[in-house]
Design a protein around this motif. Structure first.
Motif, PDB file in Angstrom:
ATOM      1  N   ILE A 137      77.340  57.872  39.634  1.00 54.61           N
ATOM      2  CA  ILE A 137      76.452  57.235  38.665  1.00 54.61           C
ATOM      3  C   ILE A 137      75.698  56.132  39.399  1.00 54.61           C
ATOM      4  CG2 ILE A 137      76.282  55.940  36.501  1.00 54.61           C
ATOM      5  CD1 ILE A 137      78.993  57.140  35.706  1.00 54.61           C
ATOM      6  N   PHE A 138      74.419  56.314  39.584  1.00 58.19           N
ATOM      7  CA  PHE A 138      73.583  55.292  40.197  1.00 58.19           C
ATOM      8  C   PHE A 138      73.004  54.426  39.074  1.00 58.19           C
ATOM      9  CE2 PHE A 138      73.333  58.901  43.174  1.00 58.19           C
ATOM     10  CZ  PHE A 138      73.777  58.292  44.338  1.00 58.19           C
ATOM     11  N   LEU A 139      73.412  53.166  39.035  1.00 63.67           N
ATOM     12  CA  LEU A 139      72.939  52.283  37.978  1.00 63.67           C
ATOM     13  C   LEU A 139      72.044  51.204  38.576  1.00 63.67           C
ATOM     14  CD1 LEU A 139      74.914  51.063  34.892  1.00 63.67           C
ATOM     15  CD2 LEU A 139      73.169  49.645  35.954  1.00 63.67           C
ATOM     16  N   CYS A 140      70.754  51.326  38.293  1.00 65.35           N
ATOM     17  CA  CYS A 140      69.777  50.367  38.789  1.00 65.35           C
ATOM     18  C   CYS A 140      69.526  49.301  37.737  1.00 65.35           C
ATOM     19  CB  CYS A 140      68.464  51.084  39.135  1.00 65.35           C
ATOM     20  SG  CYS A 140      67.121  49.955  39.572  1.00 65.35           S
ATOM     21  N   ARG A 141      69.758  48.043  38.104  1.00 67.03           N
ATOM     22  CA  ARG A 141      69.401  46.921  37.226  1.00 67.03           C
ATOM     23  C   ARG A 141      67.962  46.536  37.543  1.00 67.03           C
ATOM     24  NH1 ARG A 141      70.763  43.270  39.242  1.00 67.03           N
ATOM     25  NH2 ARG A 141      72.032  43.843  41.019  1.00 67.03           N
ATOM     26  N   TYR A 176      64.189  63.680  42.450  1.00 69.61           N
ATOM     27  CA  TYR A 176      65.268  64.204  43.289  1.00 69.61           C
ATOM     28  C   TYR A 176      66.133  65.237  42.567  1.00 69.61           C
ATOM     29  CZ  TYR A 176      64.446  60.985  47.138  1.00 69.61           C
ATOM     30  OH  TYR A 176      63.893  60.331  48.210  1.00 69.61           O
ATOM     31  N   GLY A 177      65.755  65.598  41.361  1.00 67.78           N
ATOM     32  CA  GLY A 177      66.515  66.600  40.618  1.00 67.78           C
ATOM     33  C   GLY A 177      67.791  66.059  40.018  1.00 67.78           C
ATOM     34  N   ILE A 178      67.779  64.755  39.711  1.00 69.66           N
ATOM     35  CA  ILE A 178      68.970  64.091  39.177  1.00 69.66           C
ATOM     36  C   ILE A 178      68.793  63.816  37.689  1.00 69.66           C
ATOM     37  CG2 ILE A 178      70.310  61.935  39.262  1.00 69.66           C
ATOM     38  CD1 ILE A 178      69.761  61.787  42.235  1.00 69.66           C
ATOM     39  N   ALA A 179      69.833  64.073  36.903  1.00 66.86           N
ATOM     40  CA  ALA A 179      69.824  63.735  35.479  1.00 66.86           C
ATOM     41  C   ALA A 179      69.594  62.233  35.342  1.00 66.86           C
ATOM     42  CB  ALA A 179      71.139  64.137  34.832  1.00 66.86           C
ATOM     43  N   THR A 180      68.630  61.840  34.529  1.00 65.06           N
ATOM     44  CA  THR A 180      68.175  60.454  34.511  1.00 65.06           C
ATOM     45  C   THR A 180      68.052  59.917  33.095  1.00 65.06           C
ATOM     46  OG1 THR A 180      66.944  60.796  36.582  1.00 65.06           O
ATOM     47  CG2 THR A 180      66.299  58.920  35.223  1.00 65.06           C
ATOM     48  N   LEU A 181      68.384  58.636  32.947  1.00 67.25           N
ATOM     49  CA  LEU A 181      68.294  57.976  31.650  1.00 67.25           C
ATOM     50  C   LEU A 181      67.845  56.539  31.856  1.00 67.25           C
ATOM     51  CD1 LEU A 181      68.898  57.828  28.554  1.00 67.25           C
ATOM     52  CD2 LEU A 181      71.248  57.232  29.167  1.00 67.25           C
ATOM     53  N   ALA A 235      75.428  54.913  27.346  1.00 67.61           N
ATOM     54  CA  ALA A 235      74.739  55.617  28.422  1.00 67.61           C
ATOM     55  C   ALA A 235      75.683  55.910  29.583  1.00 67.61           C
ATOM     56  CB  ALA A 235      73.553  54.784  28.911  1.00 67.61           C
ATOM     57  N   THR A 236      76.527  54.932  29.917  1.00 64.86           N
ATOM     58  CA  THR A 236      77.461  55.115  31.033  1.00 64.86           C
ATOM     59  C   THR A 236      78.556  56.114  30.673  1.00 64.86           C
ATOM     60  OG1 THR A 236      77.051  52.806  31.643  1.00 64.86           O
ATOM     61  CG2 THR A 236      78.902  53.911  32.706  1.00 64.86           C
ATOM     62  N   ALA A 237      79.026  56.066  29.441  1.00 66.37           N
ATOM     63  CA  ALA A 237      80.035  57.043  29.003  1.00 66.37           C
ATOM     64  C   ALA A 237      79.475  58.458  29.091  1.00 66.37           C
ATOM     65  CB  ALA A 237      80.481  56.725  27.582  1.00 66.37           C
ATOM     66  N   ALA A 238      78.224  58.627  28.656  1.00 67.71           N
ATOM     67  CA  ALA A 238      77.587  59.946  28.725  1.00 67.71           C
ATOM     68  C   ALA A 238      77.368  60.360  30.177  1.00 67.71           C
ATOM     69  CB  ALA A 238      76.262  59.917  27.971  1.00 67.71           C
ATOM     70  N   ALA A 239      76.996  59.395  31.018  1.00 69.73           N
ATOM     71  CA  ALA A 239      76.776  59.689  32.436  1.00 69.73           C
ATOM     72  C   ALA A 239      78.069  60.108  33.121  1.00 69.73           C
ATOM     73  CB  ALA A 239      76.180  58.465  33.127  1.00 69.73           C
ATOM     74  N   LEU A 293      71.324  59.102  37.289  1.00 71.16           N
ATOM     75  CA  LEU A 293      70.658  57.820  37.536  1.00 71.16           C
ATOM     76  C   LEU A 293      70.387  57.138  36.204  1.00 71.16           C
ATOM     77  CD1 LEU A 293      69.154  55.722  39.285  1.00 71.16           C
ATOM     78  CD2 LEU A 293      67.095  57.130  39.039  1.00 71.16           C
ATOM     79  N   ILE A 294      70.843  55.888  36.084  1.00 72.58           N
ATOM     80  CA  ILE A 294      70.561  55.063  34.907  1.00 72.58           C
ATOM     81  C   ILE A 294      69.708  53.884  35.354  1.00 72.58           C
ATOM     82  CG2 ILE A 294      71.525  53.614  33.091  1.00 72.58           C
ATOM     83  CD1 ILE A 294      74.086  55.252  33.223  1.00 72.58           C
ATOM     84  N   GLU A 295      68.569  53.708  34.727  1.00 70.20           N
ATOM     85  CA  GLU A 295      67.754  52.533  34.981  1.00 70.20           C
ATOM     86  C   GLU A 295      67.922  51.582  33.805  1.00 70.20           C
ATOM     87  OE1 GLU A 295      63.230  51.201  36.297  1.00 70.20           O
ATOM     88  OE2 GLU A 295      63.511  53.088  35.224  1.00 70.20           O
ATOM     89  N   ALA A 296      68.580  50.464  34.038  1.00 71.15           N
ATOM     90  CA  ALA A 296      68.846  49.479  32.990  1.00 71.15           C
ATOM     91  C   ALA A 296      67.777  48.395  33.046  1.00 71.15           C
ATOM     92  CB  ALA A 296      70.242  48.874  33.168  1.00 71.15           C
ATOM     93  N   MET A 297      66.946  48.328  32.019  1.00 70.10           N
ATOM     94  CA  MET A 297      65.837  47.381  31.992  1.00 70.10           C
ATOM     95  C   MET A 297      66.331  46.022  31.502  1.00 70.10           C
ATOM     96  SD  MET A 297      63.780  49.610  33.088  1.00 70.10           S
ATOM     97  CE  MET A 297      62.288  48.630  33.134  1.00 70.10           C
ATOM     98  N   SER A 298      66.202  45.012  32.357  1.00 71.27           N
ATOM     99  CA  SER A 298      66.712  43.692  32.024  1.00 71.27           C
ATOM    100  C   SER A 298      65.776  42.628  32.582  1.00 71.27           C
ATOM    101  CB  SER A 298      68.140  43.524  32.571  1.00 71.27           C
ATOM    102  OG  SER A 298      68.725  42.321  32.149  1.00 71.27           O
TER     103      SER A 298
END
Length: 388
Positions: free
Chosen positions: A203-207, A233-238, A251-255, A267-272
């Protein structure tokens, strides 16, 4: 295989129109159609305790740096929900590769106030044996890989670790935290491509907090944030509202479920938004306005989550006062105790490099000790520790 066309037709950068997943409004009510994550009151209050602890810890340690008690600190002000919410959705066996604003994830795992202080003061109880600057935490027992200063180094490392988890058939994944600035490093692209091709449960989590130190996102990239790169890159993304703890948790539980079911990265992009300075070496007034900060302060993730708890009758103003007072007292007491402890023995300079220190390392250590004995006034904190 993609469809064929017979006249040039460009796919523009905004063609994906990536949405942002949200659950909680700022007043603590749910968006229409949104659902609360499935965790009970005990977990809900545990997550709030983590949020408050980190907020108080950061305030106290920034103050300690200003007083000259520690040389450096880096706070997570305004971004606490991203680390605490995501950590809450993981399992203890999942590995964490952090950047340097994931104190909340480590606190959730069970890192104690004394362990935080021992690391920041580099004393003889520091798990890193005094060999790192403050906030570079690590804990083998808690599956939290030691933080490195260079941006992005943990991204390919996380992909590789997750590949090993898959080969071993473990019911575990790896989460890797980084900021949007680190996503401009080459390691980001190498790590994501490796995970996608080898199908690593990562799980790649980008803040995405808006700034890479003083460089705003608009000057870092022209594409649709970081999420669009995952799709490339062909990665499931949220993409998720990083100040919405319930959304980050869900989101993390689903990931995690997706990563383990498909043996594939997410890949999760967390907007903060980074409400404070990049670090205690930074002055944000040179590159952004007070009005901008004030607007984002209204979106405080801790206050949003508190509103939700209050509306469920799980929290009160009296509990709030008690919690903050307890954390302030405990953190201050732990800080005073940690700074009085001795520094680690100089012998630790050569441990953990090899299984056993090599002859040339032993010789170098001997020479170093001789030098320090010759000039003891230059090494006051280590006097008496040379032969420990």
């Amino acid at each position: 295989m993609s469809k064929s066309i017979h006249k040039p037709g460009f796919v523009l950068g905004d063609a994906l129109d990536i949405p942002t997943f949200k659950v909680l409004k700022q007043d603590g009510t749910l968006y229409k159609g949104a659902q609360e994550p499935e965790f009970d009151k005990e977990m809900a209050l545990k997550l709030y305790d983590d949020l408050v602890f980190i907020r108080v810890l950061d305030e106290r340690m920034v103050g300690a740096q200003r007083q000259g008690r520690i040389p450096f600190y880096l706070a997570s002000l305004g971004e606490e929900a991203a680390s605490v919410g995501s950590a809450g959705a993981l399992k203890p066996q999942d590995m964490i590769f952090a950047q340097y604003r994931e104190q909340g994830a480590l606190r959730h795992r069970g890192f104690t106030v004394d362990q935080f202080m021992d690391q920041c003061f580099s004393n003889d109880r520091d798990l890193g044996k005094g060999r790192q600057m403050p906030i570079h935490y690590g804990s083998k027992a808690l599956n939290y890989n030691t933080i490195s200063s260079p941006l992005g180094t943990q991204i390919p490392q996380a992909a590789g670790y997750a590949y090993g988890q898959k080969l071993d058939g473990l019911d575990a994944c790896t989460i890797c935290y980084f900021g949007e600035g680190a996503a401009s490093e080459g390691d980001f692209h190498a790590g994501l491509n490796m995970a996608a091709v080898l199908k690593c449960p990562t799980i790649f989590l980008c803040r995405n907090n808006g700034y890479a130190i003083s460089t705003p996102s608009a000057e870092q990239f022209s594409g649709d944030g970081v999420a669009s790169r995952g799709i490339g890159y062909g990665i499931a993304t949220l993409r998720v509202d990083g100040n919405d703890l319930l959304a980050v948790y869900a989101a993390t539980a689903a990931a995690r479920a997706y990563a383990l079911e498909h043996n594939a990265p997410v890949l999760i992009e967390a907007m903060s938004y980074r409400l404070g300075a990049h670090s205690t070496s930074d002055d944000p007034t040179g590159y952004r306005s007070k009005d901008e900060e004030a607007q984002w302060a209204k979106k405080d993730p801790i206050l949003r989550y508190k509103h939700w708890l209050t509306q469920k009758d799980w929290w009160s103003d009296e509990q709030e006062k008690t919690l903050y007072a307890e954390h302030r007292a405990n953190i201050l007491a732990a800080m005073k105790a940690a700074e009085k402890r001795p520094v680690p023995t100089i012998d630790h300079l050569i441990t953990d490099v090899y299984d056993e220190p090599t002859p040339h390392l032993r010789q170098q250590l001997k020479q170093l000790k001789a030098h320090m004995r010759k000039y003891p006034e230059q090494y006051p904190k280590t006097s008496g520790r040379l032969d420990a």
